[in-house]
Design a protein around this motif. Structure first.
Motif, PDB file in Angstrom:
ATOM      1  N   ALA A 197       0.835  -1.203   0.000  1.00 37.62           N
ATOM      2  CA  ALA A 197       0.000   0.000   0.000  1.00 37.62           C
ATOM      3  C   ALA A 197       0.863   1.243   0.000  1.00 37.62           C
ATOM      4  N   SER A 198       1.967   1.238   0.765  1.00 38.80           N
ATOM      5  CA  SER A 198       2.855   2.399   0.817  1.00 38.80           C
ATOM      6  C   SER A 198       3.472   2.671  -0.551  1.00 38.80           C
ATOM      7  N   GLU A 199       3.960   1.608  -1.212  1.00 37.06           N
ATOM      8  CA  GLU A 199       4.550   1.777  -2.529  1.00 37.06           C
ATOM      9  C   GLU A 199       3.512   2.240  -3.534  1.00 37.06           C
ATOM     10  N   TYR A 200       2.278   1.722  -3.411  1.00 31.45           N
ATOM     11  CA  TYR A 200       1.222   2.102  -4.337  1.00 31.45           C
ATOM     12  C   TYR A 200       0.882   3.577  -4.195  1.00 31.45           C
ATOM     13  N   LEU A 201       0.831   4.085  -2.942  1.00 35.20           N
ATOM     14  CA  LEU A 201       0.531   5.500  -2.723  1.00 35.20           C
ATOM     15  C   LEU A 201       1.640   6.381  -3.285  1.00 35.20           C
ATOM     16  N   GLN A 202       2.900   5.964  -3.169  1.00 38.60           N
ATOM     17  CA  GLN A 202       3.986   6.739  -3.744  1.00 38.60           C
ATOM     18  C   GLN A 202       3.856   6.802  -5.253  1.00 38.60           C
ATOM     19  N   GLU A 203       3.543   5.678  -5.875  1.00 37.17           N
ATOM     20  CA  GLU A 203       3.340   5.653  -7.320  1.00 37.17           C
ATOM     21  C   GLU A 203       2.143   6.517  -7.705  1.00 37.17           C
ATOM     22  N   PHE A 204       1.073   6.438  -6.891  1.00 39.45           N
ATOM     23  CA  PHE A 204      -0.126   7.215  -7.156  1.00 39.45           C
ATOM     24  C   PHE A 204       0.183   8.711  -7.119  1.00 39.45           C
ATOM     25  N   ASP A 205       0.933   9.158  -6.096  1.00 38.57           N
ATOM     26  CA  ASP A 205       1.262  10.571  -5.964  1.00 38.57           C
ATOM     27  C   ASP A 205       2.073  11.052  -7.160  1.00 38.57           C
ATOM     28  N   ALA A 206       3.015  10.240  -7.635  1.00 38.94           N
ATOM     29  CA  ALA A 206       3.843  10.638  -8.772  1.00 38.94           C
ATOM     30  C   ALA A 206       3.001  10.806 -10.027  1.00 38.94           C
ATOM     31  N   ARG A 207       2.068   9.880 -10.256  1.00 40.95           N
ATOM     32  CA  ARG A 207       1.210   9.979 -11.439  1.00 40.95           C
ATOM     33  C   ARG A 207       0.257  11.158 -11.322  1.00 40.95           C
ATOM     34  N   THR A 208      -0.177  11.495 -10.101  1.00 39.89           N
ATOM     35  CA  THR A 208      -1.070  12.625  -9.910  1.00 39.89           C
ATOM     36  C   THR A 208      -0.378  13.935 -10.270  1.00 39.89           C
ATOM     37  N   VAL A 209       0.876  14.094  -9.852  1.00 38.88           N
ATOM     38  CA  VAL A 209       1.628  15.301 -10.179  1.00 38.88           C
ATOM     39  C   VAL A 209       1.773  15.441 -11.685  1.00 38.88           C
ATOM     40  N   GLU A 210       2.042  14.325 -12.359  1.00 36.92           N
ATOM     41  CA  GLU A 210       2.180  14.344 -13.811  1.00 36.92           C
ATOM     42  C   GLU A 210       0.873  14.750 -14.479  1.00 36.92           C
ATOM     43  N   THR A 211      -0.254  14.246 -13.968  1.00 35.23           N
ATOM     44  CA  THR A 211      -1.552  14.562 -14.549  1.00 35.23           C
ATOM     45  C   THR A 211      -1.910  16.027 -14.355  1.00 35.23           C
ATOM     46  N   GLU A 212      -1.594  16.591 -13.174  1.00 30.98           N
ATOM     47  CA  GLU A 212      -1.874  17.993 -12.929  1.00 30.98           C
ATOM     48  C   GLU A 212      -1.111  18.876 -13.914  1.00 30.98           C
ATOM     49  N   ALA A 213       0.112  18.495 -14.226  1.00 31.12           N
ATOM     50  CA  ALA A 213       0.894  19.260 -15.192  1.00 31.12           C
ATOM     51  C   ALA A 213       0.271  19.182 -16.576  1.00 31.12           C
ATOM     52  N   GLN A 214      -0.249  17.997 -16.941  1.00 30.34           N
ATOM     53  CA  GLN A 214      -0.907  17.848 -18.241  1.00 30.34           C
ATOM     54  C   GLN A 214      -2.178  18.673 -18.315  1.00 30.34           C
ATOM     55  N   SER A 215      -2.957  18.705 -17.229  1.00 32.43           N
ATOM     56  CA  SER A 215      -4.196  19.468 -17.213  1.00 32.43           C
ATOM     57  C   SER A 215      -3.927  20.961 -17.330  1.00 32.43           C
ATOM     58  N   ALA A 216      -2.871  21.425 -16.667  1.00 30.88           N
ATOM     59  CA  ALA A 216      -2.531  22.847 -16.737  1.00 30.88           C
ATOM     60  C   ALA A 216      -2.142  23.245 -18.155  1.00 30.88           C
ATOM     61  N   ALA A 217      -1.636  22.277 -18.936  1.00 31.79           N
ATOM     62  CA  ALA A 217      -1.213  22.561 -20.306  1.00 31.79           C
ATOM     63  C   ALA A 217      -2.341  22.394 -21.308  1.00 31.79           C
ATOM     64  N   CYS A 218      -3.560  22.097 -20.847  1.00 32.98           N
ATOM     65  CA  CYS A 218      -4.704  21.903 -21.736  1.00 32.98           C
ATOM     66  C   CYS A 218      -4.981  23.181 -22.527  1.00 32.98           C
ATOM     67  N   CYS A 219      -5.073  23.069 -23.835  1.00 31.27           N
ATOM     68  CA  CYS A 219      -5.405  24.216 -24.686  1.00 31.27           C
ATOM     69  C   CYS A 219      -6.066  23.703 -25.957  1.00 31.27           C
ATOM     70  N   ARG A 220      -7.365  23.479 -25.866  1.00 30.06           N
ATOM     71  CA  ARG A 220      -8.111  22.930 -26.999  1.00 30.06           C
ATOM     72  C   ARG A 220      -9.127  23.944 -27.510  1.00 30.06           C
ATOM     73  N   GLY A 221      -9.459  23.811 -28.783  1.00 30.75           N
ATOM     74  CA  GLY A 221     -10.482  24.654 -29.390  1.00 30.75           C
ATOM     75  C   GLY A 221     -11.395  23.829 -30.277  1.00 30.75           C
ATOM     76  N   ILE A 222     -12.336  24.495 -30.943  1.00 35.62           N
ATOM     77  CA  ILE A 222     -13.284  23.829 -31.827  1.00 35.62           C
ATOM     78  C   ILE A 222     -13.065  24.335 -33.241  1.00 35.62           C
ATOM     79  N   ASP A 223     -12.812  23.396 -34.151  1.00 39.18           N
ATOM     80  CA  ASP A 223     -12.624  23.767 -35.554  1.00 39.18           C
ATOM     81  C   ASP A 223     -13.936  24.241 -36.163  1.00 39.18           C
ATOM     82  N   HIS A 224     -13.817  25.058 -37.189  1.00 33.73           N
ATOM     83  CA  HIS A 224     -14.966  25.564 -37.954  1.00 33.73           C
ATOM     84  C   HIS A 224     -15.939  26.341 -37.067  1.00 33.73           C
ATOM     85  N   LEU A 225     -15.377  27.091 -36.130  1.00 33.87           N
ATOM     86  CA  LEU A 225     -16.187  27.933 -35.252  1.00 33.87           C
ATOM     87  C   LEU A 225     -15.510  29.301 -35.147  1.00 33.87           C
TER      88      LEU A 225
END
Length: 430
Positions: free
Chosen positions: A134-162
């Motif tokens: 469980a301890s190792e899993y939480l460490q892995e979980f925290d690392a993936r969460t930090v990576e996901t937050e960085a990806q979300s902050a970089a979100c920049c999408r739009g809609i074509d033909h609008l």
């Protein structure tokens, strides 16, 4: 070797590819064996194999208390060779009696000690492995969460033909960029934490052949009402790509129920098509057919912050609220997949292409990357979401999965909520 503060060198062992909790278990087993080696068991003198210490990481050789090897014959007879030694014995290590064992007694000490060793190994493994896993899993979980937050902050999408209309805060004729992502980011850069964004929409011309001399133009604009953007045109003949940007305190909708109001912040930078659909629902004003029908709490699988307590346990219960966002009498068209990050507590996403949706009460790594996330619940509204999960439910089975349905469905309607910047703890509905 590494050099310490006192200048001396010491050795640091690094076990590559070997989980650290396995090493803990190994050391505990060694201590247990040394314990049994220092005490008599049911009147039998134990083999003195544990008198020898563990040197480095080498296998421990069977030794008696004088340093001579011990042997078990091929017939299972235990033979101890003890010679006189001039060196003093440690009082904590008992002397091994010099006696001859018969054919029956010869194999019993080895067999008994082997059984004790195996039982100890199995017990220690099953007792300690869940804790360290469980301890190792939480460490892995925290690392993936930090990576996901960085990806979300970089979100920049739009809609074509609008093409979105609005007051220009930066003219595209003097603002040329290479991609729509750069244009979106230029609009986001005009937002701050102290007030509303100076830019809340952007328009970019991306088709080199059709745009001609307008190719690369990035228009940054300000909508009169960000929740009702001014759409100039939307069709396949439109050469522009457009998107919205909601800064702090903007783009917040309210799901009004008899139990209270859940406030969610829309994420147009990550899910622009989903946000435009919700803005269309907002114009209807009644949202007849919008309701929650499934509610499952966190149970004992996740803690109050939504973090998993155990590895490979994802439910039931599944820690979510599920409902539908569709008005009776309207025709819903599935929304294509957009941003699909790791699901965190408070995220709001589509099930498939909608209109079924969920609010997550926990962090679900196991759901990645299946669901488009188009909003997030504000922290002050999460207690109300938890309250919904505690309402009376009935258990049913869907496609072999046990779920909990609300005995009384909870209907809601969409409205807009604008956070007042002078006092971020208060709300005003318009």
């Amino acid at each position: 070797g590494q050099q310490g503060k006192d200048g001396r060198f010491f050795t640091v062992w690094k076990w590559r590819g070997f989980p650290h909790w396995h090493l803990h278990s190994f050391l505990i087993i060694i201590h247990v064996l040394r314990f049994y080696g220092g005490h008599r068991f049911h009147g039998l003198d134990p083999p003195a194999a544990t008198c020898a210490g563990v040197q480095g990481l080498e296998p421990m050789k069977p030794m008696n208390c004088t340093g001579r090897p011990l042997q078990c014959s091929s017939f299972g007879k235990f033979r101890a060779h003890i010679q006189q030694s001039d060196s003093p014995r440690s009082p904590s290590v008992p002397m091994v009696s010099k006696k001859h064992y018969g054919s029956e007694a010869g194999w019993r000490p080895c067999l008994i000690l082997s059984a004790i060793t195996i039982a100890t190994c199995v017990t220690v493994y099953f007792v300690l492995s869940p804790l360290f896993s469980a301890s190792e899993y939480l460490q892995e979980f925290d690392a993936r969460t930090v990576e996901t937050e960085a990806q979300s902050a970089a979100c920049c999408r739009g809609i074509d033909h609008l093409e979105l209309w609005g007051k220009a805060v930066k003219w595209g004729t003097h603002h040329i960029v290479n991609t729509s992502q750069e244009c979106c980011q230029a609009c986001k850069d005009m937002c701050s934490d102290s007030g509303p964004c100076l830019c809340d929409s952007w328009v970019f011309c991306a088709d080199r052949n059709r745009c001609g001399d307008k190719f690369g133009q990035c228009w940054l604009k300000k909508q009169e009402d960000p929740l009702t953007p001014d759409v100039q045109e939307s069709s396949d003949k439109v050469i522009w790509t457009s998107g919205l940007v909601y800064g702090k305190g903007m783009g917040i909708l309210s799901l009004d129920m008899e139990h209270g109001a859940i406030h969610i912040k829309l994420l147009p930078e990550c899910a622009p098509a989903s946000v435009l659909y919700l803005l269309e629902l907002l114009k209807v004003r009644h949202c007849a057919g919008c309701q929650f029908y499934r509610a499952e709490g966190r149970g004992t699988t996740w803690d109050i912050e939504g973090n998993p307590k155990y590895k490979n346990q994802a439910g039931p219960p599944y820690a979510l609220i599920q409902g539908t966002l569709e008005v009776y009498g309207t025709s819903f068209k599935d929304i294509s997949s957009e941003a699909t990050p790791l699901i965190k507590r408070g995220m709001v996403g589509w099930i498939g292409g909608g209109p079924e949706f969920f609010i997550s009460l926990a962090n679900h790594n196991e759901w990645y990357p299946k669901y488009t996330v188009f909003a997030s619940v504000l922290p002050e509204s999460m207690p109300l979401v938890e309250k919904l999960a505690s309402l009376p439910t009935s258990s049913v089975v869907w496609d072999g999965v046990k779920v909990s349905l609300l005995q009384k469905y909870v209907r809601f309607k969409l409205s807009r909520s604008v956070r007042i910047y002078q006092n971020l703890s208060t709300w005003r509905k318009t």
